[in-house]
Design an enzyme around this catalytic site. Structure first.
Site, PDB file in Angstrom:
ATOM      1  N   ASN A 190       0.822  -1.204   0.000  1.00 48.75           N
ATOM      2  CA  ASN A 190       0.000   0.000   0.000  1.00 48.75           C
ATOM      3  C   ASN A 190       0.859   1.258   0.000  1.00 48.75           C
ATOM      4  OD1 ASN A 190      -2.349   1.635   0.239  1.00 48.75           O
ATOM      5  ND2 ASN A 190      -3.334   0.038   1.475  1.00 48.75           N
TER       6      ASN A 190
ATOM      7  N   HIS B 112      23.305   1.582  12.498  1.00 46.95           N
ATOM      8  CA  HIS B 112      24.538   2.294  12.842  1.00 46.95           C
ATOM      9  C   HIS B 112      25.071   1.747  14.162  1.00 46.95           C
ATOM     10  CE1 HIS B 112      23.695   5.382   9.807  1.00 46.95           C
ATOM     11  NE2 HIS B 112      22.440   5.242  10.181  1.00 46.95           N
TER      12      HIS B 112
ATOM     13  N   THR C 197      11.278  -5.972  16.391  1.00 43.21           N
ATOM     14  CA  THR C 197      12.706  -5.938  16.715  1.00 43.21           C
ATOM     15  C   THR C 197      13.362  -7.317  16.684  1.00 43.21           C
ATOM     16  OG1 THR C 197      12.267  -6.165  19.073  1.00 43.21           O
ATOM     17  CG2 THR C 197      12.367  -3.917  18.189  1.00 43.21           C
ATOM     18  N   LYS C 198      12.538  -8.383  16.640  1.00 41.43           N
ATOM     19  CA  LYS C 198      13.092  -9.736  16.624  1.00 41.43           C
ATOM     20  C   LYS C 198      12.208 -10.619  15.751  1.00 41.43           C
ATOM     21  CE  LYS C 198      10.933 -10.870  21.034  1.00 41.43           C
ATOM     22  NZ  LYS C 198      11.129 -11.332  22.379  1.00 41.43           N
TER      23      LYS C 198
ATOM     24  N   ARG D 235       5.307  -7.842  20.515  1.00 43.12           N
ATOM     25  CA  ARG D 235       5.299  -9.063  21.311  1.00 43.12           C
ATOM     26  C   ARG D 235       4.187  -9.973  20.787  1.00 43.12           C
ATOM     27  NH1 ARG D 235       0.926  -7.942  23.811  1.00 43.12           N
ATOM     28  NH2 ARG D 235       0.397  -6.257  25.135  1.00 43.12           N
TER      29      ARG D 235
END
Length: 194
Positions: A94, A124, A174-175, A189
């Protein structure tokens, strides 16, 4: 992740080769600057073309590493290089998608992306002294097939999202996400299976 502040002086790879490997590289390298300029030019042309026209589709095919049959990407779309982005068959992206493709970003078949999704393979060093030296790095992102990524979700470097997973709107992933799992929140989560 620990990254050495100074790369091995015996490493003779080009900055492009270092970037593609997920190692430290300098983004101001002339070859990389030229690659980003190409990507920016094609993104501009794609975004300015008539939506869902044959000309727009041709520009997208020229920009991306691969685009599967029946896939649709709505403008505006933005990326760094484009050539490191692979989109499978019958996937819908989209409006407002941003892909920082300093490493391979792979999207499977039959995926759905809401508006303003961000896939960010670039990163970074955490240490400010290292950042001052202008080193950066990236990690690939892999999204399986039949994945639904909700509006405004952000997927960070190195994440793999399994087949048939659902990423809630606004989630910051993040994971890794297991197949057939719904995640949401910041950081994302597990909410339940699907």
């Amino acid at each position: 992740m620990t990254i050495a502040m100074t790369p091995d002086p015996a490493d003779t790879r080009s900055m492009r080769e270092r970037m593609e490997a997920g190692d430290l590289y300098i983004a101001r390298d002339p070859e990389l600057v030229a690659g980003r300029r190409r990507g920016q030019k094609l993104c501009r042309q794609f975004n300015d073309a008539e939506q869902e026209s044959p000309a727009q589709l041709e520009l997208l095919r020229e920009l991306l590493g691969s685009l599967g049959e029946g896939s649709l990407v709505l403008a505006p779309f933005h990326c760094d290089y484009g050539g490191y982005v692979e989109i499978g068959h019958h996937t819908f992206v989209n409006y407002g998608c941003v892909v920082l493709d300093v490493c391979r970003v792979t999207i499977g078949n039959h995926c759905l992306f809401g508006p303003n999704v961000q896939l960010l393979s670039a990163s970074h060093p955490v240490d400010p002294d290292e950042r001052r030296l202008e080193w950066e790095y990236g990690k690939p992102i892999t999204i399986g097939s039949d994945v639904w990524v909700g509006a405004g979700a952000i997927v960070l470097p190195g994440v793999t999202i399994g087949d048939a997973a659902v990423i809630g709107a606004g989630a910051v992933v993040t994971k890794d996400v297991a197949p057939r799992t719904m995640v949401g929140g910041n950081p994302a989560r597990v909410l339940r299976g699907v």
